[in-house]
Design an enzyme around this catalytic site. Structure first.
Site, short mmCIF file in Angstrom:
data_model
loop_
_atom_site.label_atom_id
_atom_site.label_comp_id
_atom_site.label_asym_id
_atom_site.label_seq_id
_atom_site.Cartn_x
_atom_site.Cartn_y
_atom_site.Cartn_z
N LEU A 35 0.83 -1.21 0.00
CA LEU A 35 0.00 0.00 0.00
C LEU A 35 0.86 1.27 0.00
O LEU A 35 0.56 2.24 0.70
CB LEU A 35 -0.96 0.01 1.20
CG LEU A 35 -2.00 -1.12 1.23
CD1 LEU A 35 -2.83 -1.04 2.51
CD2 LEU A 35 -2.91 -1.07 0.02
N CYS A 36 1.96 1.23 -0.76
CA CYS A 36 2.82 2.41 -0.86
C CYS A 36 3.18 2.68 -2.33
O CYS A 36 4.33 3.02 -2.63
CB CYS A 36 4.07 2.26 0.00
SG CYS A 36 4.90 0.67 -0.14
N GLY A 37 2.22 2.47 -3.19
CA GLY A 37 2.43 2.77 -4.61
C GLY A 37 3.45 1.84 -5.23
O GLY A 37 3.49 0.64 -4.95
#
Length: 291
Positions: free
Chosen positions: A88-90
């Site tokens: 969930l951090c690109g």
């Protein structure tokens, strides 16, 4: 057209998701401040230590005997990709995986590759490959400290000194700002001298060394190398929180846009349902009058 129940369920789902992404953004913002403070404080120390080391080793007659600076034909390579433990951090983690694979194809084609992952995502990605995997240190972010990172650095340094690896390379995200992280593929061993402003200034300094220049180099080189790895890990840690904060901010905005569309759809569907009910009532009344 979707019925009211389905649209209402989707609205509830998106609202819940938006609350989660908003909370994750706030948590990442808090963690980012601490991580950013750590790397900002570490950079000047690391640069100064490296500059002093370059100055001392350059003027030493025995500089060529530094085991970590010895260059040899590259046959066996140790690559240290640094990722996060969570997603969930690109594109933060995927960029490191891609850069590592690119380095293997472009620089180390045909070499014997060993991967030492730092971070769970790197471990999960490379355990599916045929490369030799060192799985002892991927949990460094569970309790991030210099002592934990030092063990991984010592493993790489000892392997290079023993001839198990001819080159050691770091792949990590360098922290620029919240929205920008730059992937770095950096040679760790053998030591590569870098020309910097700090070094240029330090090069003119004449140090008085006690007990001896050789002893200082022997003590300073390993410490400097361990700090170099620790700095890369801190850069990656700050970059992770910056990337996650940006990704969650964007996800929250997207959820807001989707909510607008869903609420508009809900109102239209509700209007259509009410209109149909009115038409049915009118049609029924007309039928009763006709009869």
């Amino acid at each position: 057209m979707a019925n009211l129940k389905e649209v209402k369920q989707r609205i509830t789902s998106v609202v819940s998701t938006q609350q989660i992404t908003k909370a994750m953004k706030m948590v990442s913002a808090a963690k980012l401040r601490r991580a950013q403070d750590r790397i900002v404080q570490m950079r000047p120390y690391s640069q100064k230590l490296t500059a002093i080391l370059n100055n001392v080793s350059a003027s030493s007659e025995g500089a060529a005997d530094i085991v970590y600076a010895q260059k040899r034909e590259v046959k066996k390579v140790l690559i240290i990709p640094i990722t996060s433990d969570k997603g969930l951090c690109g594109a933060f983690n995927s960029n490191i995986i891609k850069a590592t694979n690119a380095a293997i194809r472009q620089q180390f084609e045909g070499k014997e590759i060993t991967i030492l992952p730092l971070g769970k995502k790197a471990f999960e990605a490379f355990k599916k490959t045929d490369y030799t995997l060192v799985d002892q240190f991927y949990g460094v972010f569970l309790d991030l400290s210099f002592d934990v990172v030092r063990e991984a650095a010592e493993f790489a340094m000892d392997g290079f000194a023993a001839g198990d690896y001819d080159q050691v390379t770091l792949v990590y995200n360098e922290f620029k700002n919240v929205a920008t992280q730059i992937v770095q593929t950096e040679q760790f061993l053998p030591m590569a001298k870098e020309e910097t402003e700090e070094e240029a200034t330090t090069a003119e300094t004449d140090y008085i060394l006690e007990p001896s220049r050789a002893y200082i180099i022997e003590e300073l080189v390993p410490t400097s190398l361990k700090i170099q790895v620790y700095k890369a890990v801190l850069e990656s840690n700050a970059s992770e929180h910056g990337a996650r904060m940006t990704a969650m901010d964007k996800a929250t905005e997207n959820a807001g846009e989707l909510l607008k569309e869903l609420r508009l759809m809900y109102n239209r569907t509700r209007q259509a349902a009410i209109t149909n009910e009115i038409l049915e009532i009118v049609a029924g009344a007309n039928a009763l009058e006709g009869s």
